[in-house]
Design an enzyme around this catalytic site. Structure first.
Site, short mmCIF file in Angstrom:
data_model
loop_
_atom_site.label_atom_id
_atom_site.label_comp_id
_atom_site.label_asym_id
_atom_site.label_seq_id
_atom_site.Cartn_x
_atom_site.Cartn_y
_atom_site.Cartn_z
N GLU A 1 44.57 30.39 43.46
CA GLU A 1 45.72 30.68 42.61
C GLU A 1 45.29 31.80 41.67
O GLU A 1 44.11 31.97 41.38
CB GLU A 1 46.13 29.45 41.81
CG GLU A 1 45.39 29.23 40.48
CD GLU A 1 43.90 28.96 40.60
OE1 GLU A 1 43.49 28.46 41.66
OE2 GLU A 1 43.16 29.26 39.65
N LYS B 1 33.84 37.00 37.16
CA LYS B 1 34.45 36.07 38.12
C LYS B 1 33.81 36.13 39.50
O LYS B 1 33.77 35.13 40.22
CB LYS B 1 35.95 36.35 38.23
CG LYS B 1 36.71 35.89 36.98
CD LYS B 1 38.18 35.69 37.28
CE LYS B 1 38.88 35.07 36.08
NZ LYS B 1 38.96 36.01 34.94
N SER C 1 32.55 39.92 29.03
CA SER C 1 32.93 39.31 30.30
C SER C 1 33.53 40.27 31.31
O SER C 1 33.44 40.05 32.51
CB SER C 1 33.89 38.14 30.05
OG SER C 1 35.01 38.57 29.30
#
Ligand code: PLP
Length: 393
Positions: free
Chosen positions: A111, A89, A377
């Site tokens: 968010e 991310k 990931s």
């Protein structure tokens, strides 16, 4: 066929920007500027420098020898778990914070559901000295206490969303409301390959560093840039979009997308959008969406917070609809088992999201000479409690 976004912001029939009129100026400002800004040499230089020195890129492409022997094929793991903050991310939040700076924004909103994107956003705001407000459902705040603490330590304000089911979708509504009220000084960092155009394309481009690195790393290790398969899990679809990007138009590369089947595709407790989804609109884009016959969004379920989403990004909806990608739906049980296998065979504790991608090895038979690259990931630290409860350690 084109698998990238077109000039109108669509992937086939999916994508677009379905937003309230009051949000139009913000999204339009971004749409008009994002390609220009990200193409500038000083942007490129700063982005690449931060990816290298702050995130720790390039992330290794690791040949998993014992796992390869077990499955009798060549398995490489793309180690996004080794990035700063523990997942892919951060690639996107670094890119977006730089865009926000170039647009002269002073205030960042985001968010978050489980808190991973909130932490990645709070991190880059601290890095750049920008004000950061993270909206999070009241229920999620209670069940993700460590990530709430992380965001606060990083200087972010965590604002509870008190309406509806008090989870991710309500936090998203609050963030959108905030953006409408603060159109001039605020940038909204979306954390996955979703949202109104240009977000899916912008996020995909920032994450595409993953497949860019895979190409040169495979060239060095295997003498060729293209693997036979790339595999990634899909929540909204950002790590998958980055892993697939440079192979989308290479027909010799098989693309495998893995979504969460939860307790089973047909149990009413799943997030298997490619199987259960119909065309609908969520968070500003037209995509495949789990919904009731009268169009209400179905509450998704997965043991993995990052895959617990009722839709997929528009790029992936298009890949599913056209058959370019093969989709697998993996249950909680099969993912947990695959995650534990990676611990035992390679000494790596994966995020439960990534464990879903690994579980494909038990579903599909690969040839001994196949080169299979799996996106790892994220790391499993954040999931330790879930692993402990599940396996009774
Ligand atoms: C958030 C997250 C995901 C799911 O998000 P995508 O946008 O689909 O990549 C997957 N893995 C990890 C480790 C995550 O934190």
């Amino acid at each position: 066929m084109n698998f990238n976004v077109d000039e109108k912001g669509y992937y086939g029939e999916f994508g677009g920007a379905y937003i309230p009129e009051m949000l139009y100026p913000n999204v339009e400002e971004l749409r008009q500027n994002y390609l220009k800004i990200t193409a500038e040499p000083d942007f490129q230089k700063e982005f690449n420098q931060l990816l290298k020195d702050y995130v720790g890129r390039p992330s290794p492409l690791y040949f998993a020898k014992r796992l390869s022997e077990k499955y009798n094929t060549k398995i490489y793991l793309k180690r996004e778990d080794l990035n700063h903050t523990g997942a892919h991310k951060i690639n996107n939040t670094i890119g977006q914070i730089l865009v926000a700076q170039k647009l002269g924004k002073k205030r960042i909103i985001a968010e978050t559901g489980a808190g991973q994107h909130g932490v990645a956003t709070a991190t880059v705001c601290a890095l750049m000295g920008l004000e950061c407000i993270v909206y999070m459902g009241e229920i999620d705040i209670a069940r993700q206490a460590p990530n709430v603490a992380r965001m606060k330590m990083l200087g972010a304000e965590v604002r509870p969303a008190l309406s509806g089911s008090r989870t991710l979708k309500d936090a998203t509504n609050e963030a959108i409301r905030d953006w409408i009220n603060n159109p001039v000084d605020t940038h909204y960092i979306i954390g996955s390959a979703i949202g109104p155009h240009p977000y899916p394309d912008m996020v995909t481009r920032f994450q595409s560093v993953i497949s860019e690195e895979i190409k040169s790393q495979l060239k060095e290790k295997e003498g060729r840039e293209n693997p036979d398969y790339v595999v990634a899990c899909i929540g909204g679809g950002s790590n998958a979009a980055g892993t697939f990007y440079h192979f989308l138009h290479k027909p010799e590369v098989g693309i495998i997308a893995v979504e969460a089947a939860g307790k089973g595709v047909d149990t009413g407790h799943s997030a298997a959008t490619s199987k259960l989804g119909k065309m609908g609109i969520i968070h500003g884009c037209k995509t495949l969406l789990m919904q009731t016959p009268d169009g209400q969004i179905t509450e998704p379920y997965s043991i993995s917070a990052g895959l617990d989403y009722p839709g997929v990004g528009p790029m992936h909806a298009h890949l599913a609809e056209t058959g370019r990608a093969e989709f697998f739906s993996i249950t909680d049980d099969d993912a947990m088992k695959a995650g534990l296998d990676l611990c035992k065979f390679e000494g790596i504790i994966p995020a439960i999201e990534s464990s879903h991608a690994l579980a494909v090895l038990n579903e599909k038979k690969f040839k001994p000479e196949d080169v299979v690259v799996i996106s790892l990931s994220g790391r499993g630290d954040k999931d330790l409690n879930t692993y402990i409860e599940y396996f009774n350690f």
